[in-house]
Design a protein around this motif. Structure first.
Motif: not given
Length: 652
Positions: A543, A567-574, A578
């Protein structure tokens, strides 16, 4: 007699000096009559790019004198940050972009006493992808304009060759704009038509792009134009005119980057100048599961050229290897040449003489000439000779993935005429992941890989799903799976080799640069296969990178992640940042201070996070380096640092 010594400790004749002082990079190969010209990147000159020419008599010489009698020319463009085609030559007239100031200059080999003539002012504009239209006394170019607010603006311009625009920039004419990107201007043999490519966000040029053709007037401006190719999910590559005035292009409408020929551009007496627009007909030359080009990260791809009026000379990828040959324009018959060289994607020809950048199983990249069936090396990228018994030859392998598909790569076992490992020991493995992630690993001889194998390391050079050369469906398998599928393919490749008893599964490193650096970080955060990692200018936080990176690939990650909204969770998840608590293996970070593609902040963030968790992490930032290291001293230090890192990590 060979010595028994632990893997990774072997003495090798290949040094970091061989990789820098005795090695250059070769690019932008072109022919101008019987002369051959190319750009040579020299690490021992701070990474300066030098324009060289080989004359018909075989003399190799630097083409350009110093600018204003004091400045060494650096043939470089920063368009798209990745650059590419930074010069053009036509009948001895050379137009080039100088990396020191981003200005465009002209030098006439026919009138050397005129010296180097500036064609543009000092400004916040970058130029590249030149096409000389000498009959109109102009040169077409892609302009990347950074003078305004927000994102840079890209458009097509014509620049006077007489130097007048260096004093009055209003003489530089914008001849096409309105799209996010434009590239590849190419002028028809009769000088009456111009073809070019465009694409718009959120696409990349190899995901969806357009091909345009327009009539040009006496001043070189476009009178009227039409769009020849504009289809959803179809990418266009390398428009180029034949000697008789047909237009060749490559597109992947059938899933593979195939060649197409468009006819009907000829002019008939007493008809309107734009009558050709009503009678164009396009056909595929050679329908096949072959890739005749590759993703254009840089300007000026040149994978094919005119061989004569009836043939093209072209290169193509098939089954992990590149080939060279000719294709008939009338019926598309393809004839492969048996020359024992693999083209690297830059082919040029003139009157039956073909030159290409190529490598081979036993030779590093070189400029090779093929004429009347005879092959001659015109310029090698290295002056280091490797004994045959020292060379570890690439072994093409394919392995099953955990989800029932396949991945590919090249395996290099350790090799030395002087050393062998203990009978009860297996070699440590370095898994190499290419950038892009649309690039591809090649099997040609690489001094960098031999540096490792000659010291007792094995290498797996991975072509994970998402790589180029196996068709568009294989490349697009990574979309929505980036940071997962590439990691799994690399880990599954390690398991495949371990089951065969070829490597020590307790000593496995993963390393890569840029997108390969992201895969490296993601692999350490999500897999327990790897016991060390080296990330070169890799991505830690997706991000944040989307907010900071350059225009060219600012929307690219959305496609790879399968979500346009950051802001889609996959951006943080991948994002590896994190999951630092899962990174147990020691990590080495190598970064350039001036990197505009993946800024240093990415490396600094993950280093800080790992240190807070008490993990082993090292960071080296090289001043003055961008996205990839070009200075000899920094290349040497980065390789020596990486070698020392593995030896300390595995207590070799």
């Amino acid at each position: 007699m060979t010595k028994i010594s632990p893997y990774g400790t072997w003495e090798s004749p290949i040094t970091t000096e061989d990789l820098t002082s005795r090695t250059v990079t070769l690019s932008q190969l072109r022919v101008d009559g019987q002369s051959t010209m190319w750009v040579e990147g020299r690490p021992n000159q701070g990474g300066r790019n030098v324009l060289l020419r080989r004359t018909p008599l075989g003399l190799v010489e630097e083409v350009l004198p110093m600018i204003e009698g004091a400045i060494l020319p650096d043939i470089r463009t920063r368009v798209h940050e990745y650059g590419g085609r930074a010069y053009a030559v036509h009948e001895g007239v050379v137009v080039f972009s100088h990396g020191g100031d981003d200005r465009v200059y002209r030098y006439d080999l026919n009138n050397p006493s005129d010296g180097i003539v500036p064609l543009t002012e000092l400004s916040n504009r970058r130029y590249g992808d030149f096409e000389i239209a000498e009959v109109r006394d102009i040169v077409y170019a892609v302009c990347e304009d950074h003078s305004g607010e927000g994102e840079a603006e890209n458009y097509l311009v014509s620049i006077p060759l007489d130097g007048s625009a260096s004093r009055d920039s209003s003489l530089i004419k914008r001849i096409f704009g309105g799209t996010d990107f434009v590239s590849s201007p190419t002028l028809s043999p009769d000088g009456t038509k111009l073809a070019w490519m465009t694409w718009n966000h959120p696409q990349m040029p190899w995901t969806q792009s357009q091909l345009h053709v327009g009539s040009v007037d006496f001043d070189g401006e476009i009178i009227e134009r039409l769009t020849l190719v504009d289809e959803t999910d179809v990418a266009v590559y390398e428009p180029r005119w034949t000697l008789t005035g047909d237009l060749i292009h490559i597109d992947d409408s059938n899933g593979w980057a195939n060649l197409y020929r468009t006819e009907g551009f000829e002019w008939h007496e007493d008809e309107d100048v734009n009558a050709w627009m009503t009678r164009l007909r396009t056909r595929r030359l050679h329908p096949s599961d072959k890739a005749f080009s590759h993703p254009h990260w840089q300007l000026g791809l040149h994978s094919f050229d005119n061989f004569d009026e009836d043939h093209l000379v072209c290169s193509w990828a098939e089954d992990a290897y590149w080939h060279i040959g000719t294709i008939r324009l009338d019926n598309g018959q393809l004839e492969a040449w048996d020359v024992d060289w693999w083209p690297v994607g830059n082919v040029a020809a003139d009157e039956g003489r073909v030159v290409m950048l190529a490598d081979a199983a036993a030779h590093t990249p070189a400029i090779v000439e093929v004429q009347r069936g005879k092959v001659q090396i015109l310029r090698s990228s290295t002056w280091t000779h490797l004994p045959e018994k020292l060379v570890s030859t690439a072994q093409a392998i394919t392995w099953p993935t955990r989800d029932g598909e396949e991945s590919h790569g090249f395996f290099y076992p350790p090799s030395s005429p002087d050393f062998e490992g203990p009978a009860d020991e297996l070699p440590p493995l370095i898994v190499m992941v290419h950038g892009g992630p649309t690039s591809a690993a090649r099997p040609g001889l690489s001094l960098f890989k031999q540096f490792w194998t000659s010291r007792g390391f094995a290498i797996l050079d991975v072509n994970h799903r998402g790589s180029t050369g196996w068709g568009r469906p294989f490349r697009e398998r990574l979309n929505g799976n980036w940071g997962v599928m590439d990691v799994n393919d690399a880990a599954d490749g390690v398991s495949y080799l371990a089951k065969q008893g070829k490597i020590d599964s307790e000593r496995v490193a993963i390393r890569g640069g840029s997108a390969g650096g992201f895969t490296t970080l993601a692999a350490l955060a999500t897999s327990d296969v790897f016991t060390a990692g080296t990330s070169l200018y890799g991505i830690a936080d997706l991000k944040i990178l989307a907010d900071e990176t350059h225009k060219f690939e600012s929307r690219y990650m959305a496609r790879l992640l399968g979500a346009a909204d950051a802001n889609d969770p996959i951006w943080a998840q991948n994002s590896p940042i994190n999951h630092v608590e899962n990174i147990k293996a020691p990590l080495l970070l190598l970064q350039g201070s001036d990197d505009k593609v993946v800024p240093p902040r990415q490396a600094e963030m993950i280093k800080s996070a790992l240190e807070k968790n008490g993990q082993t992490v090292e960071l080296k930032i090289y001043e003055g380096e961008g996205h990839g290291f070009v200075k000899g001293e920094n290349i040497r230090d980065s390789i020596e640092t990486e070698l020392d890192f593995y030896r300390r990590t595995w207590q070799i």
